[in-house]
Design a protein around this motif. Structure first.
Motif, PDB file in Angstrom:
ATOM      1  N   VAL A  12       0.843  -1.201   0.000  1.00 20.14           N
ATOM      2  CA  VAL A  12       0.000   0.000   0.000  1.00 20.14           C
ATOM      3  C   VAL A  12       0.875   1.246   0.000  1.00 20.14           C
ATOM      4  CG1 VAL A  12      -1.607   1.350   1.412  1.00 20.14           C
ATOM      5  CG2 VAL A  12      -2.022  -1.079   1.036  1.00 20.14           C
ATOM      6  N   GLU A  13       1.885   1.262   0.857  1.00 22.49           N
ATOM      7  CA  GLU A  13       2.767   2.429   0.937  1.00 22.49           C
ATOM      8  C   GLU A  13       3.622   2.571  -0.314  1.00 22.49           C
ATOM      9  OE1 GLU A  13       2.340   4.804   3.049  1.00 22.49           O
ATOM     10  OE2 GLU A  13       0.799   3.566   3.998  1.00 22.49           O
ATOM     11  N   HIS A  17       3.717   5.844  -2.609  1.00 16.15           N
ATOM     12  CA  HIS A  17       4.992   6.461  -2.979  1.00 16.15           C
ATOM     13  C   HIS A  17       5.042   6.706  -4.489  1.00 16.15           C
ATOM     14  CE1 HIS A  17       9.422   6.966  -2.208  1.00 16.15           C
ATOM     15  NE2 HIS A  17       9.369   6.923  -3.514  1.00 16.15           N
ATOM     16  N   ARG A  18       4.679   5.698  -5.275  1.00 17.78           N
ATOM     17  CA  ARG A  18       4.663   5.853  -6.742  1.00 17.78           C
ATOM     18  C   ARG A  18       3.696   6.961  -7.162  1.00 17.78           C
ATOM     19  NH1 ARG A  18       5.338   0.095  -6.623  1.00 17.78           N
ATOM     20  NH2 ARG A  18       3.087  -0.177  -6.561  1.00 17.78           N
ATOM     21  N   ASP A  19       2.519   6.994  -6.533  1.00 14.07           N
ATOM     22  CA  ASP A  19       1.533   8.026  -6.865  1.00 14.07           C
ATOM     23  C   ASP A  19       2.058   9.424  -6.546  1.00 14.07           C
ATOM     24  OD1 ASP A  19      -0.165   5.989  -7.640  1.00 14.07           O
ATOM     25  OD2 ASP A  19      -1.393   6.069  -5.816  1.00 14.07           O
ATOM     26  N   THR A  26       4.435  15.657 -12.387  1.00 12.83           N
ATOM     27  CA  THR A  26       3.405  16.447 -13.062  1.00 12.83           C
ATOM     28  C   THR A  26       3.475  17.906 -12.625  1.00 12.83           C
ATOM     29  OG1 THR A  26       1.998  14.495 -13.250  1.00 12.83           O
ATOM     30  CG2 THR A  26       0.921  16.626 -13.500  1.00 12.83           C
ATOM     31  N   SER A  27       3.642  18.128 -11.339  1.00 11.21           N
ATOM     32  CA  SER A  27       3.771  19.485 -10.813  1.00 11.21           C
ATOM     33  C   SER A  27       5.022  20.169 -11.363  1.00 11.21           C
ATOM     34  CB  SER A  27       3.822  19.440  -9.285  1.00 11.21           C
ATOM     35  OG  SER A  27       4.072  20.715  -8.759  1.00 11.21           O
ATOM     36  N   SER A  76       8.057   6.523 -20.852  1.00  4.36           N
ATOM     37  CA  SER A  76       7.755   7.168 -19.578  1.00  4.36           C
ATOM     38  C   SER A  76       6.256   7.124 -19.324  1.00  4.36           C
ATOM     39  CB  SER A  76       8.215   8.624 -19.594  1.00  4.36           C
ATOM     40  OG  SER A  76       7.794   9.290 -18.444  1.00  4.36           O
ATOM     41  N   THR A  77       5.896   6.979 -18.053  1.00  8.33           N
ATOM     42  CA  THR A  77       4.476   6.987 -17.691  1.00  8.33           C
ATOM     43  C   THR A  77       4.043   8.364 -17.224  1.00  8.33           C
ATOM     44  OG1 THR A  77       5.025   6.279 -15.458  1.00  8.33           O
ATOM     45  CG2 THR A  77       4.457   4.552 -17.055  1.00  8.33           C
ATOM     46  N   THR A  78       4.939   9.350 -17.331  1.00  4.40           N
ATOM     47  CA  THR A  78       4.613  10.712 -16.919  1.00  4.40           C
ATOM     48  C   THR A  78       3.531  11.263 -17.829  1.00  4.40           C
ATOM     49  OG1 THR A  78       6.864  11.035 -16.199  1.00  4.40           O
ATOM     50  CG2 THR A  78       5.558  13.012 -16.549  1.00  4.40           C
ATOM     51  N   GLU A  79       2.514  11.828 -17.210  1.00  4.10           N
ATOM     52  CA  GLU A  79       1.419  12.402 -17.985  1.00  4.10           C
ATOM     53  C   GLU A  79       1.816  13.753 -18.547  1.00  4.10           C
ATOM     54  OE1 GLU A  79      -2.293  12.655 -15.980  1.00  4.10           O
ATOM     55  OE2 GLU A  79      -2.027  10.711 -15.038  1.00  4.10           O
TER      56      GLU A  79
END
Length: 84
Positions: A12-13, A17-19, A26-27, A76-79
């Motif tokens: 879960v952690e 962390h990934r999120d 993104t920021s 990359s999975t970066t949006e």
């Protein structure tokens, strides 16, 4: 005593962390885009740095690493924030 095993809590952690890392990336892209707009408006990275109260090297680094002229690495999975 916890209702889950340490492995379950770890997973879960790990996902949290990934999120959070994804949110940070993104920021950082949005911040770099804002800095690029500031450069377009004020004319130089130095002027932008003075206007927002940060070091010019931070402006340069942000734009270089996360700016719109720098596409995300292949796979990359970066949006892309412009897709929102």
């Amino acid at each position: 005593m916890p209702d889950s095993t340490w492995r379950e809590r770890f997973e879960v952690e790990q996902q949290r962390h990934r999120d959070l890392l994804k949110e940070i990336r993104t920021s950082a892209r949005r911040r770099a885009q804002a800095l690029e707009e500031g450069v377009a408006e004020l004319g130089t990275k130095s002027a932008v740095a003075r206007a927002v109260g940060i070091d010019v090297s931070a402006v340069r680094r942000s734009i270089r690493e996360y700016g719109t002229a720098t596409p995300p690495p292949t796979g990359s999975t970066t949006e892309d924030p412009s897709n929102k």
